[in-house]
Each structure stands twice: as structure tokens, then as C-alpha cells.
Design a protein around this motif. Structure first.
Motif, PDB file in Angstrom:
ATOM      1  N   SER A  79       0.837   4.038  -2.910  1.00 46.59           N
ATOM      2  CA  SER A  79       0.491   5.413  -2.535  1.00 46.59           C
ATOM      3  C   SER A  79       1.598   6.385  -2.926  1.00 46.59           C
ATOM      4  O   SER A  79       1.331   7.509  -3.397  1.00 46.59           O
ATOM      5  CB  SER A  79       0.221   5.492  -1.030  1.00 46.59           C
ATOM      6  OG  SER A  79      -0.842   4.646  -0.664  1.00 46.59           O
ATOM      7  N   ARG A 103       1.456   7.050  -6.632  1.00 47.07           N
ATOM      8  CA  ARG A 103       0.333   7.883  -7.041  1.00 47.07           C
ATOM      9  C   ARG A 103       0.495   9.343  -6.593  1.00 47.07           C
ATOM     10  O   ARG A 103      -0.242  10.216  -7.056  1.00 47.07           O
ATOM     11  CB  ARG A 103      -0.957   7.322  -6.445  1.00 47.07           C
ATOM     12  CG  ARG A 103      -1.345   5.949  -7.038  1.00 47.07           C
ATOM     13  CD  ARG A 103      -2.714   5.561  -6.572  1.00 47.07           C
ATOM     14  NE  ARG A 103      -3.716   6.542  -6.990  1.00 47.07           N
ATOM     15  CZ  ARG A 103      -4.996   6.539  -6.567  1.00 47.07           C
ATOM     16  NH1 ARG A 103      -5.386   5.620  -5.709  1.00 47.07           N
ATOM     17  NH2 ARG A 103      -5.843   7.459  -6.999  1.00 47.07           N
ATOM     18  N   SER A 104       1.416   9.597  -5.702  1.00 50.04           N
ATOM     19  CA  SER A 104       1.572  10.960  -5.196  1.00 50.04           C
ATOM     20  C   SER A 104       2.130  11.878  -6.297  1.00 50.04           C
ATOM     21  O   SER A 104       3.069  11.520  -7.006  1.00 50.04           O
ATOM     22  CB  SER A 104       2.517  10.948  -3.989  1.00 50.04           C
ATOM     23  OG  SER A 104       2.767  12.269  -3.562  1.00 50.04           O
ATOM     24  N   TRP A 106       0.832  -1.199   0.000  1.00 48.62           N
ATOM     25  CA  TRP A 106       0.000   0.000   0.000  1.00 48.62           C
ATOM     26  C   TRP A 106       0.869   1.253   0.000  1.00 48.62           C
ATOM     27  O   TRP A 106       0.600   2.220  -0.729  1.00 48.62           O
ATOM     28  CB  TRP A 106      -0.893  -0.036   1.238  1.00 48.62           C
ATOM     29  CG  TRP A 106      -2.005   0.988   1.209  1.00 48.62           C
ATOM     30  CD1 TRP A 106      -2.226   1.941   0.280  1.00 48.62           C
ATOM     31  CD2 TRP A 106      -3.015   1.164   2.200  1.00 48.62           C
ATOM     32  NE1 TRP A 106      -3.311   2.694   0.585  1.00 48.62           N
ATOM     33  CE2 TRP A 106      -3.827   2.231   1.783  1.00 48.62           C
ATOM     34  CE3 TRP A 106      -3.306   0.503   3.391  1.00 48.62           C
ATOM     35  CZ2 TRP A 106      -4.934   2.672   2.521  1.00 48.62           C
ATOM     36  CZ3 TRP A 106      -4.401   0.944   4.119  1.00 48.62           C
ATOM     37  CH2 TRP A 106      -5.206   2.011   3.687  1.00 48.62           C
TER      38      TRP A 106
END
Length: 850
Positions: free
Chosen positions: A650, A653-654, A646
Motif C-alpha cells: 500500500s 502504491r501511494s 499489505w
């Protein structure tokens, strides 16, 4: 060719003496001990030669050969190969005082003379040469099948027991199993390439312990035989207290359990004491005791480590003491008589008093019990005659003398044969004996009275009147009556005894059949009920709760036709059930046998109840353990890869951070690795839950190990250092397994072994065949496991030391064992010689036709 037995003696020559060094297994030091004995004799001036010694390249043993004269071996070509063996002709030509010959059970090469080496040894003994030899316990003929069952290795070279038993000396060369395995691991027995296989197969601790016990027991029996023979040869009838032997006399009465426990306590007070129970039966085969009570007492004796014996004898005290002296018993335990004081006053002495008077140097314990002096409870014997004979006997007693009188008084008979009084009396006596054979004592008395009156009236002068003149006539009539009654009494008793003997024989056969059925596995309640119904010829047999007002539960068993019964027979089964038989009435003798069936049914019902309770509880316990473990796993082990993946996704995707290509690639790799680890954990959890629920689908078929192992290694995320014994895998037969499941098992085991092996020490995978199974070994050189921790390693969610769960859930070994057992195999841990752990997967070999 020589056979087993005493060797033929050469006239004028003293036969040689044989000394055997007996060992439990190869490597215990028999050859070394034989050579050491040879050195001792040679130093005393005895002419000693080594005729044949097999050192197996063991340095310490080969050093013992230096300085001893060694005869050259016989060389022989057989099928293009050269073999060496014992040269009997050379030994006979050399004629030493003592010859050292190794491996007594060895098979000679065809064409060299005797087929077996023990036959060569007997030839040398007959020539007057003493022989020192060696043999292992597995080579004795009487034990070869037992050893094969223990080790799985057939014994092709055997020697008759009598050859070893007749040896002048037998010396046991003993070594503890652990010490023998250490010798093996240090390379003092076999070559290095054979050590692992030997330790994993023949030289297992269990095998060596069993072989050692066989050797000790066999030698102990020979020592006991020698002692008894010595006592017999020297006429020693007294007891030699070499060890305590306690004999307890059982009558089948209710006091038997008390006597057995008392005797067991007496035997336990001395180290190595033996407990022997004996029951004396009549020589005519009549059963005076309850078979069920004796069976229960026999089980009690055996549970206490004793043995049960039955001897035949009409004089109970003499039979007991004869058995005790034959067994060299030191103490005898008998119970206080159950006869009441009137019987003790009026009758002869009891068994206990007679045993004390005749015991000699055997200590006799008269043990009191709760039934002492309360009476024996003997049954009143009934008549042995059938109803028809009881009716026909009196009728014959009246009619047969009348018919004989009419025949003898007939004019035609009187003219043809002139009979005197003696002949007429003998004819009447024959008639009375015939009536006695038909109707027993009462009918014989009636016949003798009728015959006496007829003989007196018609044949004794003066005829036509009931008078007797002369002492001889009076004596003849008295003897006549006494003889008739005596013959009738003997016939009646023989009939009664024959019926009792037949009843006892039938009861014994029935109980033997029942015991045999239980040993064959017929222990289910329905099977025992059906056997009970058939045995006693009843219409139906069922188990139901006690009391007529209670309906039988649905799980109570029943057997039979269910027709309208003529009589119900109820027998208690346990505390709250009863056996109900419907059909004919049972005599008292059959009811005693029925008690034995009831005892077996009670045990079967209790086993069924315990099995149901265990079956009901175990799924709940397993589910609780699984739920608890799953919660722990979800809270920690599943969260770790999930959190790592995860976090990586994450970060990717930042939009606030501009990652370089290298950083992006590393984050993608982290996410991929975390998802793969999570997938494997979930697969393991699902498989374990299917195993726990019994919902795993199997497809068993012949599977080649050489095909499955490469797939298992390729499925691992990181290729481990692994050495595969390819020739062993190729030679191993196919196993009966599910290929995908077997691949999972091997992958988990190899991964587990690689995780614990130090760097530079690869995991070893090898295969071997043991009887009808194939064993696959996964060997690591890590820290290993303590014996106490081996079973814990197979518990779900259990890891070594319970200190590190970061690399997995700890399901690998648990899942591997579950999958292996589901395929009909076993997974067991063993110590790796030199350190480490070996996981042994044993699977059934696929049938040849498959």
C-alpha cells in the motif's frame, strides 16, 4: 584348554579364592574398588601385586596404582600390531598371595596361551593364588542376549556364569544411572570426543536402569542360593524369616479370588513381601479343577505381582507344606473347606486341619469365604466303557464259561490231558479275568456266577448235582468270586482314570494352544471364532446378541459352513452377546474348556468395541483441536505477515509520498519477506492438515543423509551457524525415507535449534547407527526443555512457554514428528550433555539389496 567348571587343583596346594567386583556398566568404579581392596590387604601385610589393571586414563584410578607392585604386561605381536595382556607365567613365578586382575571376560590375543582371561584366572587359582577381579553384568553368558536386546550392542566377550557363581565373594559395585551419566558428562569415564555418543546410546537412563536391575536380580539369586545351600548343609529345616513369603493354596474353586486377594494384602503389609500361588495336581495327571477358573486366578495373581506354581502330589497337605518350606515361606493361606457338615462328620479331616497340624513354624491362615460349607459340587463319575464293550461284556460272561466247559468235557481233550480240579478252576478263573477286561464289574460278576455253577455241576464231586462237599471247595469258590470281582473293579477303574487323564491332557493341550495363539497376536474375533469352531469340531460358530428374537448386527462375526445344525450350544459373551456353536453335542469336560474360549472371546469383543469407539472419537477430537488452532493461527500468526506485506505494498502504491530508492527497496524487501513467511506458514498448515487426514503421499526409497542435509540447510531463509559431522554422515548407511519430506524435517529441526542456541554456539548435526536403524542428531546448546514439557513441544501451535508467537505458528516440531512417523521413524528429544536439547531422528536403514 580349560573349560568352565572347577579349576584343576595342584596336589598339596590349597586352591586360591576368587573375589569378583560386579558392576552394571562401565564406569561404576569396579577397578577403583578392586585397587582399594588391594591397598587394604597390603596394609595388613598381605603380599599383593597388580597383575593387570586397565585404568582407561582415569586420573583417580591411576593414582590408586601408585605404591602397589605392578607386574609387567605380556607383549605380543599379532598381524603387525602389538598387544599387551596378562602375563600368567610372570604371576606364577612371582607367586604373590593376592593378584589383582582386571576385566575377567577379556579375550586374549591368539597365540598367548588360554583363549580367555577367566581361564588364566582359573590357572592361578589352581596354583593357590587368591585373585581379585572385575566383570560387568553384560559379560555374563546367560545375560548377553538380554543385554543386546536392551542396548542394541552385541556382547562378544562373555564369561560362563558358573565361573562367577563359584567365586568365594561377589561384591556389587553400584551407582545410580543419573550419577553415572554425570560422571560421564564430567569426563571421568570416556574421552571428551566419545561422551556425546555414549550418553546418547549405551548410557541412556533406560539402558542403565535395566542393566542395574539385571545386576541386582542376578546377585540376589546368588545370595538366595547361598542361603539355601547353607541351610541344607547345616540341616536347617525351619523357616528363616529373611523376608515375608506368603503362599496361597488354590483348588480352582470359586473361592480362589478371595484367597488370592487376602494373601496379597498379607504380603503387602511387609516391605518386599513375596506372593506365591500354588495348585496341587494329582500325580496321575487327572484334572479335578476348572482350567478356566485356574487360568483366571493365575492372571489375578500375576496382576498383583505374584507368581503361580503347580506341584504334583496325592497328599495335598504334605505337598503344600513341602512347597512352602522349599520356598522358605513364612505364611500359608488356605480356604475353609467347601464340604458340608455331613461330609465333615463322616469323612476324614480336611486339608486345612491337616495343614495346621503339620505346619510347624509356618503361620497358617484359614480364610473363610462365601462357598464355605456349601458342598464341593462333585460330578458323578460315569462308566469308562464304550457301548460295544458294555454289550459284549455280559455276552462273554455267559458264553465264555459255557465254551470252556464244553471244551474241557470233550472226550478228545479228556483223553489227551488229564486235568485235576485245581487246573480246571484256574482255567475258569482266566476266563473270568478275560471277561472282566472286556465288560467290567457287572460282566465279571455274571461270568463268575456262571463259571461257579458250571464248575460245581460238572467238575466238583459229586458231579451232575449242585452240591459242595468240603470246606476247601467252599473256600475255593469264594476266593474265585472275590478275585474275579477285584480284577474287574481294577480294570474298570483304570479305564475310567485313563479316559479322564486323556481328557485332561487334551484340555491342557487345547488351552496351551489357545494361549499361544493369543501371545502370537491371534486376538481378533474372527480368528478366535474359527479356532473355537475347529477345536470343538463344530459346523459353525458365531457371535450374536442375546435372545432369539433379535437379528445379529452386521459387525457380529461368524465362522463355519452354515449347514443345517444338529444342535445349538449357547455360551454368554459379555453382558449382551452370546457365542452360538452349531454341530455335535458337547460333553461336560469340553464345556469347561469352552468356558476358557468364551473368556478370550469376551476380552476380544471388548477390545474391538473400545477400538471402534476410540477410532470414532479420535478424528472428531483431532478435527476440533485443528479447527481451534487454525482459528487462533488465522487470528494472529497469519495476520502478522499479511498485515506487514499489505502495508508495504500500500505504501509503494501511494502517490502522496515520494520514496527514495533506499526506502522503496526496503519496502519491497519487507513485502517479499512477509509473503515468503506467509507462504511457509500456509505450506506447514496444509502439510499438517494432510497428516491429520491421512492423505499425505509418500515415496520411500534409499536416501543418503549426506545429500539431503545440504539441501535442507540451503532452504532456510537465514543460514544458521551449523557444524556438520561430515565423516559420520558419509559412513552412515542410506535410510528408507521420502527425500523431500526428510529435507523438510531436517530444515525445521535445524531452524528450531538455531533459534534457541545462544550466539557463538553453533548447532551440531551428527549421525550414528544403532542396530538396524540410523539416528540423526540435531544438537543445540540452548536452555533445553523440562521433562514434563517435552511432549507438549510437539503439539501443533505450541511454542516454548506459550509467550512468543511472533516468529511462527509453532508447527515446526509437530510437523517434523508427523512427517518422521509417516516415514516409519521416530523423533524424540534428549538432554544435551552440558545443557541444551538434542532432537534424535531415528529412521530404518535401507535394505542392502535396495
Amino acid at each position: 584348554m580349560a573349560q568352565a567348571g572347577a579349576p584343576p587343583e595342584t596336589p598339596g596346594i590349597r586352591p586360591g579364592r576368587l573375589k569378583v567386583f560386579l558392576g552394571a556398566a562401565p564406569g561404576v568404579g569396579k577397578t577403583y574398588r578392586m585397587l582399594d581392596e588391594g591397598w587394604r590387604r597390603a596394609l595388613r601385610g598381605t603380599d599383593v601385586v597388580v597383575a593387570y589393571a586397565e585404568c582407561h586414563h582415569r586420573p583417580h584410578t591411576e593414582e590408586m596404582l601408585e605404591g602397589l607392585e605392578t607386574l609387567p604386561r605380556l607383549r605380543h605381536d599379532h598381524r603387525g600390531l602389538e598387544f599387551t595382556g596378562l602375563d600368567v607365567a610372570a604371576v606364577l613365578a612371582r607367586r604373590p598371595a593376592v593378584a589383582l586382575i582386571d576385566e575377567l571376560a577379556h579375550t586374549n590375543v591368539p597365540g598367548t596361551g588360554n583363549a580367555k582371561r577367566w581361564q588364566d584366572v582359573e590357572e592361578l587359582l589352581a596354583a593357590g593364588i587368591d585373585v581379585l577381579t572385575t566383570v560387568n553384568i553384560q559379560h555374563l553368558e546367560s545375560l548377553s542376549d538380554v543385554v543386546e536386546k536392551i542396548t542394541g550392542v552385541p556382547q562378544r566377550e562373555t564369561v560362563p556364569d558358573d565361573v562367577v557363581r563359584r567365586a568365594h565373594q561377589i561384591e556389587l559395585v553400584d551407582m545410580a544411572p543419573e550419577a553415572l551419566r554425570r560422571r560421564m558428562a564430567h569426563g571421568n569415564i570416556y574421552a571428551p570426543e566419545k561422551i556425546d555418543a555414549a550418553l546418547s546410546h549405551y548410557f541412556r537412563v533406560g539402558n542403565l536402569t535395566a542393566l542395574r536391575e539385571l545386576a541386582l536380580l542376578w546377585l540376589a539369586e546368588r545370595v538366595d542360593e547361598t542361603l539355601q545351600r547353607y541351610r541344607a548343609e547345616h540341616g536347617i529345616g525351619g523357616v528363616w524369616e529373611t523376608r515375608e513369603r506368603v503362599v496361597v493354596a488354590l483348588t480352582g474353586g470359586p473361592e480362589g479370588d478371595t484367597l488370592v486377594r487376602r494373601a496379597a494384602r498379607i504380603a503387602a503389609r511387609s516391605s518386599g513381601g513375596d506372593l506365591l500361588a500354588v495348585h496341587v495336581t494329582r500325580s496321575d495327571g487327572l484334572a479335578g479343577a476348572s482350567p478356566a477358573a485356574l487360568a483366571g486366578q493365575r492372571r489375578l495373581v500375576e496382576s498383583l505381582g505374584g507368581t503361580y506354581h503347580t506341584v504334583v502330589g496325592d497328599q495335598v497337605p504334605a505337598a503344600l507344606l513341602e512347597f512352602a518350606r522349599a520356598e522358605n515361606a513364612t505364611q500359608l493361606v488356605v480356604g475353609v473347606s467347601r464340604r458340608g457338615w455331613p461330609a465333615r462328620v463322616l469323612a476324614a479331616r480336611g486339608v486345612g486341619d491337616s495343614v495346621v497340624e503339620m505346619s510347624g513354624d509356618i503361620d497358617v491362615h484359614i480364610v473363610t469365604h462365601e462357598r464355605a460349607g456349601r458342598g464341593r459340587g462333585l460330578s458323578v463319575p460315569g462308566s469308562g466303557l464304550s457301548r460295544v464293550r458294555r454289550i459284549c461284556g455280559p455276552a462273554a460272561g455267559l458264553l465264555l464259561p459255557l465254551l470252556l466247559t464244553a471244551t474241557l468235557r470233550a472226550d478228545a481233550v479228556a483223553e489227551a490231558v488229564a486235568l485235576n480240579l485245581t487246573s480246571e478252576a484256574l482255567l475258569f478263573l482266566v476266563a473270568v479275568v478275560g471277561v472282566a477286561c472286556i465288560g467290567g464289574v457287572a460282566s465279571a460278576l455274571l461270568a463268575s456266577l456262571t463259571a461257579s455253577l458250571l464248575l460245581n455241576y460238572y467238575f466238583i464231586p459229586p458231579t451232575g448235582r449242585f452240591t459242595i462237599h468240603g470246606a476247601n471247595n467252599i473256600l475255593a469258590l469264594v476266593v474265585f468270586a472275590l478275585l474275579a470281582v477285584t480284577v474287574a473293579a481294577v480294570v474298570d477303574r483304570s479305564l475310567r482314570l485313563s479316559r479322564r487323564a486323556a481328557s485332561a491332557t487334551a484340555a491342557a493341550e487345547t488351552l496351551t494352544s489357545l494361549a499361544g495363539g493369543v501371545l502370537r497376536g491371534e486376538q481378533d474375533v474372527p480368528d478366535l471364532l474359527e479356532r473355537t469352531r475347529r477345536t470343538f469340531g463344530m459346523e459353525s460358530a458365531e457371535l450374536r446378541p442375546r435372545g432369539r428374537d433379535r437379528e445379529p448386527p452386521t459387525d457380529m462375526a461368524r465362522a463355519g459352513s452354515g449347514r443345517v445344525p444338529t444342535e445349538e450350544i449357547r455360551t454368554p459373551i459379555g453382558e449382551d452377546a452370546e457365542l452360538v456353536l452349531r454341530g455335535r453335542a458337547l460333553p461336560s469336560s469340553d464345556r469347561r474348556v469352552l468356558a476358557a474360549f468364551a473368556a478370550h472371546l469376551t476380552a476380544a469383543v471388548e477390545r474391538a468395541r473400545l477400538a471402534r469407539a476410540a477410532a470414532e472419537i479420535e478424528p472428531v477430537r483431532a478435527a476440533d483441536r485443528m479447527r481451534t488452532a487454525l482459528l487462533a493461527a488465522v487470528s494472529h500468526d497469519l495476520r502478522t505477515p499479511l498485515a506487514s506485506g499489505w502495508a508495504a505494498v500500500s505504501s509503494l502504491r501511494s502517490r502522496e509520498v515520494d520514496f527514495s530508492p533506499e526506502d522503496r527497496e526496503e519496502l519491497l524487501a519487507t513485502a517479499d519477506e512477509s509473503m515468503a513467511k506467509l507462504n511457509r506458514l500456509v505450506d506447514n498448515l496444509l502439510d499438517m492438515s494432510r497428516l491429520q487426514a491421512g492423505a499425505l503421499t509418500l515415496s520411500l526409497r534409499p536416501t543418503a543423509l549426506v545429500e539431503v542435509l545440504p539441501l535442507a540447510l540451503d532452504s532456510l531463509p537465514e543460514a544458521p551457524e551449523c557444524e556438520v559431522a561430515a565423516p559420520d554422515l558419509e559412513r552412515a548407511p542410506d535410510v528408507l525415507a521420502d527425500p523431500p519430506l526428510l529435507e523438510r524435517v531436517l530444515a525445521n529441526l535445524v531452524a528450531n535449534a538455531a533459534r534457541h542456541s545462544p550466539p557463538g554456539r553453533p548447532v551440531t548435526v551428527a549421525a550414528s547407527v544403532l542396530a538396524s536403524r540410523v539416528e540423526l542428531r540435531v544438537v543445540d546448546r540452548g536452555p533445553g526443555l523440562r521433562p514434563a514439557d517435552r511432549e507438549r513441544a510437539f503439539e501443533p501451535f505450541q511454542r516454548l512457554g506459550d509467550t512468543d508467537n511472533t516468529t511462527g505458528l509453532g508447527l515446526g516440531l509437530a510437523l517434523s514428528r508427523g512427517l518422521t512417523e509417516a516415514m516409519g521413524g521416530t523423533l524424540t528429544p534428549e538432554d544435551t550433555p552440558g545443557g541444551g536439547l538434542t532432537m534424535v531422528v531415528s529412521l530404518p536403514a535401507a535394505p542392502a539389496h535396495a
